[in-house]
Enzyme design. Structure first.
Site, short mmCIF file in Angstrom:
data_model
loop_
_atom_site.label_atom_id
_atom_site.label_comp_id
_atom_site.label_asym_id
_atom_site.label_seq_id
_atom_site.Cartn_x
_atom_site.Cartn_y
_atom_site.Cartn_z
N LYS A 54 0.88 -1.17 0.00
CA LYS A 54 0.00 0.00 0.00
C LYS A 54 0.91 1.22 0.00
O LYS A 54 1.65 1.45 0.95
CB LYS A 54 -0.90 0.02 1.22
CG LYS A 54 -1.76 1.28 1.31
CD LYS A 54 -2.45 1.40 2.64
CE LYS A 54 -3.05 2.80 2.79
NZ LYS A 54 -3.62 3.04 4.14
N GLY A 98 -8.26 9.09 9.69
CA GLY A 98 -8.63 9.12 11.10
C GLY A 98 -9.74 10.09 11.45
O GLY A 98 -10.08 10.23 12.62
N ASN A 140 -8.85 1.51 9.72
CA ASN A 140 -8.10 1.25 10.94
C ASN A 140 -8.73 1.98 12.12
O ASN A 140 -9.31 1.38 13.02
CB ASN A 140 -6.65 1.66 10.76
CG ASN A 140 -5.75 1.24 11.92
OD1 ASN A 140 -4.55 1.41 11.88
ND2 ASN A 140 -6.29 0.69 12.99
N THR A 141 -8.69 3.32 12.08
CA THR A 141 -9.13 4.11 13.23
C THR A 141 -10.59 3.86 13.57
O THR A 141 -10.96 3.83 14.75
CB THR A 141 -8.90 5.60 12.97
OG1 THR A 141 -7.54 5.81 12.59
CG2 THR A 141 -9.20 6.43 14.21
N ALA A 165 -9.51 5.41 4.35
CA ALA A 165 -9.45 6.60 5.21
C ALA A 165 -10.80 7.31 5.29
O ALA A 165 -11.43 7.58 4.27
CB ALA A 165 -8.37 7.58 4.77
N GLY A 166 -11.21 7.60 6.52
CA GLY A 166 -12.39 8.41 6.76
C GLY A 166 -13.63 7.66 7.19
O GLY A 166 -14.60 8.27 7.64
#
Length: 256
Positions: free
Chosen positions: A98, A159, A207-208, A185-186
């Site tokens: 990635k 995040g 992830n977050t 992301a997001g």
């Protein structure tokens, strides 16, 4: 029957990929990975000890169950990203990468021009490149044209948990490239994941949204279900949007 997710030479049943950072503990991470149903987990080459042994993240990941996706998080130049990708390939024995090249430390938005330069080098070196990019259809087309294996547009800043900020650009990217489009992301909650999949995205990396939840394991399970539900809804095909009501039962044969 749905087809499996194919990225380059890799094939996966699960369309959810998850990260390994920000969890309260390695045990919580392990349980969350399992609950997510993911087959791909991403690890930051620059931020973790990749050597097996004490205090190594790899000691807590079942490599028989998961495919590792090293990433170049924290890189701000093409040279740094290329070097980090090569280190990841050597340490983890994989060509899967990635590719991240950040252009601004505050927003963590990608530097698209530098990303393209790095991707061009890594593709020529035989990497299976998944570039993290802004939701820019033109750049997505350029990355596809040089041989990237998938396109990973952001939904919102890393995040942030803001969800899909620009669904129209995501749709245009889906129409522009003939590669898997994986939102990265997001994503903050299960409905964000479902919306991305309903648009026609082929997968999601997060992830977050999981690791930062009050209960990461339950959130991982929720994200798993949301990705599956969104994918099924996309395949089923939504009804057309209408301004006015439309009776769900036929009016024929009613007695006046």
């Amino acid at each position: 029957m749905d087809t499996q997710l194919k990225i380059g030479k890799y094939t996966f049943k699960s369309r959810l990929m998850v990260g390994t950072g920000k969890y309260p503990s390695n045990e919580v991470m392990k349980d969350a990975l399992l609950a997510s149903g993911a087959e791909v987990v991403t690890v930051a080459v620059r931020r973790v000890n990749l050597e097996r042994g004490s205090e190594s993240l790899l000691d807590h990941i079942d490599l028989k169950r998961y495919t590792l996706l090293p990433n170049t998080a924290g890189c701000y130049t093409a040279e740094d990203a290329i070097r980090t990708a090569r280190l990841g390939r050597e340490a983890l024995e994989t060509d899967f990468i990635k590719l991240e090249v950040i252009g601004d430390p505050k927003t963590l938005f990608p530097d698209n021009e530098v990303l393209l330069d790095a991707a061009r080098v890594l593709v020529k070196e035989g990497f299976t490149v998944l570039p993290y990019v802004n939701d820019d259809p033109i750049m997505a087309k350029k990355l596809a044209d040089i041989g990237c294996a998938a396109i990973m547009p952001l939904a919102a800043p890393i995040g942030s948990g803001l969800g899909i900020r620009n669904p129209h650009n995501i749709r245009i990217i889906l129409d522009t490239v003939k590669l898997p489009v994986i939102v990265d992301a997001g994503v903050g909650i299960a409905s964000d994941a479902a919306i991305a999949m309903e648009l026609g995205c082929h997968g999601i990396l997060m992830n977050t949204g999981i690791a930062g939840a009050k209960d990461p394991v339950r959130m991982a399970a929720a994200m798993n279900l949301a990705v599956e539900a969104g994918r099924l809804a996309y395949l089923a095909g939504r009804i057309p949007r209408k301004l006015y009501a439309s009776a769900s039962s036929t009016l024929e044969g009613l007695i006046e």
